[in-house]
Design an enzyme around this catalytic site. Structure first.
Site, PDB file in Angstrom:
ATOM      1  N   GLU A 305      10.311  19.237  30.540  1.00  0.00           N
ATOM      2  CA  GLU A 305      10.956  19.168  29.218  1.00  0.00           C
ATOM      3  C   GLU A 305      11.902  20.336  28.959  1.00  0.00           C
ATOM      4  O   GLU A 305      11.852  20.964  27.908  1.00  0.00           O
ATOM      5  CB  GLU A 305       9.881  19.114  28.126  1.00  0.00           C
TER       6      GLU A 305
HETATM    7  C1  ACM Z   1       4.195  17.310  29.698  1.00  0.00           C
HETATM    8  O1  ACM Z   1       3.406  16.526  29.149  1.00  0.00           O
HETATM    9  N1  ACM Z   1       5.164  17.877  29.004  1.00  0.00           N
HETATM   10  C2  ACM Z   1       4.093  17.641  31.101  1.00  0.00           C
END
Ligand code: ACM
Length: 495
Positions: A305
């Site tokens: 992310e």
């Molecule tokens: C995640 O759930 N951001 C790896």
């Protein structure tokens, strides 16, 4: 060879070992005639390599279960570790229950420990002191059967972590991934960057008392896990999910300005300054210090992310950081986004969001750790009524959590590409052990079985849920605050 005699054959009420609700399901189980009385003192005999810690653990745990039965004749448990045994895996074991005593045969102490978990379940779940004789052959399908705990969004104390490790051990989980840093908190002391915890360790989601582990406390957790044959995998999430670090050191920011501590729940807004040399000094120091106190083979660099890091910068960053992990003797694991980089030959891509990312990783030679969020995320709510957790990857009730198979879930991810499975528990909505357990249990038992049990014929929800219903008694006995999923007819003490 010892044999069970037939003297008790007429007692048709005796519980056969094939009738026990063992989770994870064992590979092979055969009853033989005769019975053994398990309700007594334990005498442990090792053929070699007596391991006092393991012996004491087995001895004490036996007597925790058989606490009322200290008098009378002893039950003999012979432990035979021999690397020449005909067993297919380092964790494999043969558990023989004879009239005269119990024998565990294994290639390693780890195998003995896994066998002990099976025997411990038999002891707990037996209706009477006397049970039928028989033999179990067992070994895991996957080498890596993990649970992840996010201690960054909310801090969990050493004792809370140990409590979870104790629970994981029952189900033969063998890796414990600690998500040690995120936007909301930095949870392990780094001597060369002390403000990470002095500043970054003070915050968590919604505020309240946060905290961090000293290096001694972290090692205490690592050792406690190791006694349970669980390997700790530390994660420092980079270059995103780094607000706590960016709030601790101005120089990690491109504008040389410290960020505010963060108490919210958003993701994807922070990034280390990829163009600065100091960023790589920071990454190397952190990787070095943590690797030095981590005996296990893995270091997890996160990498998920990174919406605040342009893709070119992201690739530049991970291509510099992944080799550092190798320099300090560890194998790199990262969330599936790391497939964009030049993966070291032994890299592991943790599939959580994008199957294509995982497949790209495989094409670059990586192995995959299976944590598909819509099946394996323990922070997803069971249903719309679940008071804590999220639902961005859908609801995951106990049946859904159990009803998938790693090697058939995604075309292009085959058994030989998979190192194992892991159930992550993100911490935004959990603040204590009770809440942790409510999300982890009973789903974790299903993940343990998916990771361990080879026999596909067993893997139906209809059969599994009967065994799970019986494990409700064990979970209750252990004081675990589990979710009583209405799809399961949970047994109670009076049943
Ligand atoms: C995640 O759930 N951001 C790896």
């Amino acid at each position: 060879m010892l044999g069970c005699n037939n003297s008790d054959h007429s007692e048709d009420s005796v519980q056969l070992i094939s009738e026990f609700a063992l989770i994870p399901h064992v590979y092979q189980i055969e009853d033989s005639t005769g019975t053994i009385n398990m309700g007594s003192m334990l005498e442990i005999v090792w053929n070699n390599n007596p391991n006092e810690t393991l012996k004491n653990q087995i001895f004490n745990q036996w007597h925790e279960i058989q606490s009322n039965q200290r008098q009378g004749q002893s039950t003999k448990l012979e432990i035979i570790i021999d690397i020449d045994l005909d067993l297919p895996h380092q964790e494999a074991y043969r558990l023989e229950i004879h009239q005269e005593g119990i024998i565990i045969r294994a290639l390693s102490q780890e195998g003995v420990y896994r066998a002990w978990q099976t025997l411990r379940q038999i002891l707990y779940l037996s209706r009477d002191e006397k049970i039928g004789c028989g033999t179990i052959l067992d070994f895991p399908k996957y080498d890596y059967r993990g649970a992840m705990l996010d201690v960054a969004r909310h801090f969990f104390s050493v004792d809370e972590v140990k409590r979870y490790l104790d629970q994981l051990a029952w189900y033969k989980i063998n890796y414990f991934h600690m998500h040690l840093s995120d936007d909301q908190g930095w949870r392990i002391h780094i001597n060369s960057w002390p403000l990470l915890t002095q500043i970054g360790g003070t915050s968590q989601v919604d505020g309240g008392t946060a905290g961090y582990y000293t290096q001694n406390q972290y090692q205490d957790i690592v050792n406690y896990a190791a006694e349970r044959f669980i390997t700790v995998v530390p994660e420092i999430d980079m270059p995103g999910h780094t607000n706590a670090a960016l709030a601790s050191y101005a120089e990690l920011n491109c504008d040389n300005t410290k960020r505010e501590l963060y108490y919210g729940r958003e993701v994807g807004f922070s990034t280390l300054c990829v163009e600065k040399e100091i960023t790589y000094q920071f990454a190397e120091d952190v990787i070095r210090e943590i690797s030095e106190i981590t005996p296990g083979p893995y270091f997890h660099i996160g990498g998920d992310e990174t919406h605040a890091t342009p893709e070119d910068d992201y690739i530049l960053f991970i291509n510099r950081v992944m080799p550092l992990v190798g320099e300090y003797g560890k194998t790199v694991i990262g969330w599936d986004e790391i497939n964009l980089g030049e993966l070291p030959p032994d890299a592991i891509v943790q599939y959580w969001a994008s199957a294509q990312n995982a497949i790209n990783g495989i094409k670059k030679g990586a192995k995959v750790l299976m944590s598909p969020s819509s099946y394996a995320y323990l922070d997803m709510k069971y249903d719309s009524l679940t008071p804590i957790g999220y639902n961005w990857a859908g609801y995951i009730d106990t049946q859904k959590a159990y009803s998938w198979t790693p090697e058939t879930l995604v075309e292009g991810i085959k058994k030989e590409n998979i190192i194992g499975i892991e159930a992550p528990l993100w911490g935004e909505t959990i603040t204590n052990s009770q809440e942790l357990e409510f999300l982890a249990f009973p789903r974790l038992l299903g993940y343990a079985e998916i990771g361990w049990s080879e026999k596909e014929d067993r893997r139906t929800w209809e059969e599994y849920k009967l065994d799970l219903a019986i494990h409700g008694l064990l979970l209750e006995e252990l004081g675990i605050n589990f979710y009583r999923d209405p799809k399961v007819n949970w047994l109670t003490e009076s049943d």
